[in-house]
Write a protein that holds these residues in place. Structure first.
Motif, short mmCIF file in Angstrom:
data_model
loop_
_atom_site.label_atom_id
_atom_site.label_comp_id
_atom_site.label_asym_id
_atom_site.label_seq_id
_atom_site.Cartn_x
_atom_site.Cartn_y
_atom_site.Cartn_z
N GLY A 11 0.48 -0.94 0.43
CA GLY A 11 -0.11 0.05 0.11
C GLY A 11 1.01 1.17 -0.22
N ALA A 12 1.56 0.74 0.78
CA ALA A 12 2.76 2.48 1.09
C ALA A 12 3.30 2.39 -0.87
CB ALA A 12 4.00 2.11 2.44
N LEU A 13 4.03 1.63 -1.18
CA LEU A 13 4.31 1.76 -2.78
C LEU A 13 3.86 2.19 -3.41
CD1 LEU A 13 6.59 -1.33 -2.19
CD2 LEU A 13 7.60 1.03 -2.35
N MET A 14 2.53 1.70 -3.07
CA MET A 14 1.58 2.10 -4.62
C MET A 14 1.09 3.61 -4.52
SD MET A 14 -1.47 -1.10 -3.92
CE MET A 14 -2.26 -0.80 -5.80
N SER A 15 1.30 4.00 -2.67
CA SER A 15 0.47 5.47 -2.60
C SER A 15 2.61 6.44 -3.78
CB SER A 15 0.79 6.15 -1.49
OG SER A 15 -0.51 5.36 -0.70
N VAL A 16 3.41 5.38 -3.19
CA VAL A 16 3.94 6.79 -3.43
C VAL A 16 4.56 6.24 -5.13
CG1 VAL A 16 7.03 6.74 -3.32
CG2 VAL A 16 5.33 6.34 -1.24
N GLN A 17 4.19 5.72 -5.60
CA GLN A 17 4.84 5.78 -6.89
C GLN A 17 3.71 5.70 -7.59
OE1 GLN A 17 2.69 2.04 -9.37
NE2 GLN A 17 4.27 1.75 -10.96
N GLY A 18 2.35 6.54 -7.30
CA GLY A 18 0.96 7.42 -7.86
C GLY A 18 1.36 8.44 -7.71
N VAL A 19 2.00 9.20 -6.78
CA VAL A 19 2.47 10.22 -6.86
C VAL A 19 3.85 10.66 -7.57
CG1 VAL A 19 3.88 12.15 -5.19
CG2 VAL A 19 2.25 10.78 -4.50
N PHE A 20 4.49 9.84 -7.73
CA PHE A 20 5.79 9.53 -9.00
C PHE A 20 5.57 10.30 -10.15
CE2 PHE A 20 9.83 8.38 -6.40
CZ PHE A 20 9.24 8.37 -5.36
N ASN A 21 4.00 8.36 -11.01
CA ASN A 21 3.76 8.15 -11.72
C ASN A 21 2.88 10.06 -12.48
OD1 ASN A 21 5.01 6.06 -12.01
ND2 ASN A 21 3.38 5.20 -11.68
N THR A 22 2.59 10.84 -11.63
CA THR A 22 1.13 11.39 -11.77
C THR A 22 2.48 12.85 -11.44
OG1 THR A 22 0.04 10.69 -9.95
CG2 THR A 22 0.08 13.69 -10.50
N GLU A 23 3.85 12.66 -11.11
CA GLU A 23 4.63 14.14 -11.31
C GLU A 23 5.45 14.24 -12.66
OE1 GLU A 23 4.72 17.09 -9.95
OE2 GLU A 23 3.26 15.90 -8.38
N THR A 25 4.21 12.10 -15.44
CA THR A 25 3.29 12.68 -16.14
C THR A 25 3.27 13.73 -16.71
OG1 THR A 25 2.20 10.73 -16.20
CG2 THR A 25 1.14 12.56 -16.61
N LYS A 26 3.14 15.04 -15.59
CA LYS A 26 3.27 16.34 -15.85
C LYS A 26 4.23 17.08 -16.76
CE LYS A 26 0.73 17.44 -11.51
NZ LYS A 26 1.00 17.48 -10.05
N GLY A 27 5.05 16.63 -16.35
CA GLY A 27 6.80 16.80 -17.32
C GLY A 27 6.80 16.35 -18.24
N SER A 28 5.56 15.13 -18.78
CA SER A 28 5.32 14.36 -20.14
C SER A 28 4.61 14.10 -20.87
CB SER A 28 6.30 13.04 -20.30
OG SER A 28 5.45 12.26 -19.55
N ALA A 33 4.28 8.76 -19.92
CA ALA A 33 4.77 7.68 -18.00
C ALA A 33 4.66 6.78 -18.05
CB ALA A 33 3.53 9.05 -17.03
N ASN A 34 3.04 5.94 -18.64
CA ASN A 34 2.39 4.93 -18.52
C ASN A 34 3.84 4.04 -19.43
OD1 ASN A 34 1.32 2.68 -17.86
ND2 ASN A 34 -0.73 3.88 -18.49
N SER A 35 4.61 4.44 -20.47
CA SER A 35 5.32 3.52 -20.67
C SER A 35 6.16 3.24 -20.15
CB SER A 35 5.84 3.99 -22.05
OG SER A 35 4.30 3.68 -23.35
#
Length: 142
Positions: A11-23, A25-28, A33-35
């Protein structure tokens, strides 16, 4: 006990990963980002496979229910929807809704015995727990 620890880490990793992936995405872009997420996950999995035993990859194609091989496809859409929900709602609210959705769908899968899962009977305490979880979302938002 070990299962609880692993679930909490997940659960903790999923939350951190979600934040990382969202950020990212903002830069790409969303699909870039998904790829990247899926590609780097592939590299980690290949590396882990190489160092931990190298069981036969062809065994995957001997699985009876071929639709079970769609986990990676579902994973791509999980990444996509987590990014979008965190961007729209923020990490805390998105994760609350994601977790409640996971609980509800997992319980329905168990109730009906879908996908080879052992079927269970309806238990009102589990329904109450789900309702309380949904109530917790409203309390968290206030």
């Amino acid at each position: 006990m070990w299962g609880i620890v692993i679930a909490l880490v997940s659960g903790a990793l999923m939350s951190v990963q979600g934040v990382f992936n969202t950020e990212v995405t903002k830069g790409s872009s969303l699909w870039a980002a998904n790829s990247w997420v899926q590609f780097t996950a592939l590299l980690v999995c290949i590396g882990a496979w190489f160092f931990t035993g190298r069981e036969s990859m062809t065994a995957l194609f001997r699985i009876d229910q071929k639709y079970m091989l769609l986990g990676g496809v579902i994973g791509a859409f999980i990444t996509l929807t987590v990014i979008q929900s965190m961007d729209a709602l923020g990490p805390a609210q998105a994760v609350l809704l994601i977790v409640v959705s996971q609980i509800a769908v997992a319980y329905v899968i168990q109730l009906f015995g879908w996908f080879g899962v052992e079927q269970t009977t309806l238990q009102w305490n589990k329904i109450l727990g789900l309702v309380l979880s949904i109530g917790g979302i409203f309390i968290f938002q206030k």
